[in-house]
Design a protein around this motif. Structure first.
Motif, PDB file in Angstrom:
ATOM      1  N   GLY A   1      14.242  -5.911 -12.875  1.00  0.00           N
ATOM      2  CA  GLY A   1      14.817  -6.708 -11.811  1.00  0.00           C
ATOM      3  C   GLY A   1      14.538  -6.212 -10.410  1.00  0.00           C
ATOM      4  N   GLU A   2      13.744  -5.146 -10.265  1.00  0.00           N
ATOM      5  CA  GLU A   2      13.487  -4.586  -8.940  1.00  0.00           C
ATOM      6  C   GLU A   2      12.560  -5.476  -8.104  1.00  0.00           C
ATOM      7  N   VAL A   3      12.722  -5.338  -6.781  1.00  0.00           N
ATOM      8  CA  VAL A   3      11.823  -5.967  -5.822  1.00  0.00           C
ATOM      9  C   VAL A   3      10.947  -4.859  -5.241  1.00  0.00           C
ATOM     10  N   ILE A   4       9.633  -5.076  -5.258  1.00  0.00           N
ATOM     11  CA  ILE A   4       8.688  -4.005  -4.960  1.00  0.00           C
ATOM     12  C   ILE A   4       7.664  -4.449  -3.922  1.00  0.00           C
ATOM     13  N   VAL A   5       7.296  -3.505  -3.049  1.00  0.00           N
ATOM     14  CA  VAL A   5       6.164  -3.694  -2.140  1.00  0.00           C
ATOM     15  C   VAL A   5       5.136  -2.615  -2.441  1.00  0.00           C
ATOM     16  N   ASP A   6       3.884  -3.028  -2.489  1.00  0.00           N
ATOM     17  CA  ASP A   6       2.766  -2.144  -2.808  1.00  0.00           C
ATOM     18  C   ASP A   6       1.829  -2.110  -1.598  1.00  0.00           C
ATOM     19  N   VAL A   7       1.887  -1.014  -0.833  1.00  0.00           N
ATOM     20  CA  VAL A   7       1.085  -0.891   0.383  1.00  0.00           C
ATOM     21  C   VAL A   7      -0.288  -0.315   0.037  1.00  0.00           C
TER      22      VAL A   7
END
Length: 204
Positions: A7-13
């Motif tokens: 359920g996590e919200v993730i950003v991948d830079v």
């Protein structure tokens, strides 16, 4: 990424071809957004997401992470597989993108860069939770050893690699050493191995 609870919200830079974003969704993340300045890499990332049937939960944006990351927050986890000096520049944006209690994972750096990176974290609002180091060899030595191992694979090279390939690799490795990019290539290699172990289709 393997420690996701779901359920996590993730950003991948510095998402590159999107493997980490795709893996995160496959392992239970609700949504992952990759940020990449290379438009062509994002084209590949979108195709990889389609091949892995996670397009609905993965998106890939072209642009500057310093501007985009805070707009995507608050996120539970932020992944940043880029060079140390770029990570330092992006620390304020990464901090602003994280939810309270959120976690940032930084990778792609030499062991010798750790003493340079650690001191800038606390002033930027970060606390070190865990540090994983590959000790023993330098990143360049490890990269060269892995290439030598791959070239020795007779299933792939029944007659052995050509002299042309050897020359090309020598030139490429010299350039990688000059630019100090070995940690980045090793991290990408680990990501690809992880993706394959989970049955995640990837190309790039």
């Amino acid at each position: 990424v393997e420690g996701l609870e779901g359920g996590e919200v993730i950003v991948d830079v510095g998402a590159g071809t999107g493997i980490l974003s795709i893996a995160a969704v496959r392992l239970g993340a609700a949504r992952a957004t990759g940020i990449e300045i290379d438009v062509e890499a994002n084209v590949v990332a979108i195709r990889n997401a389609e091949q892995n049937h996670v397009s609905a939960a993965c998106q890939f944006l072209d642009g500057d992470a310093a501007l985009l990351a805070p707009l995507l927050g608050p996120v539970d986890l932020l992944l940043s597989n880029i060079l140390r000096n770029v990570n330092v520049t992006l620390l304020p944006a990464i901090h602003d993108a994280l939810a309270p209690g959120g976690v940032a994972i930084f990778s792609g750096m030499e062991e010798g860069e750790a003493p340079l990176f650690r001191p800038v974290l606390a002033p930027a609002g970060f606390a070190i939770m865990e540090e994983v180091l590959d000790a023993g060899c330098t990143a360049q030595e490890t990269l060269e050893a892995r290439i030598a191992e791959a070239l020795a694979d007779r299933k792939r090279w029944p007659r052995g690699p050509s002299e042309k390939l050897h020359r090309l690799l020598r030139d490429e490795l010299a350039l990688i050493a000059e630019l100090e990019y070995a940690p980045y290539f090793l991290t990408v290699h680990e990501i690809v191995r992880f993706a394959r172990s989970k049955g995640i289709l990837c190309q790039g």
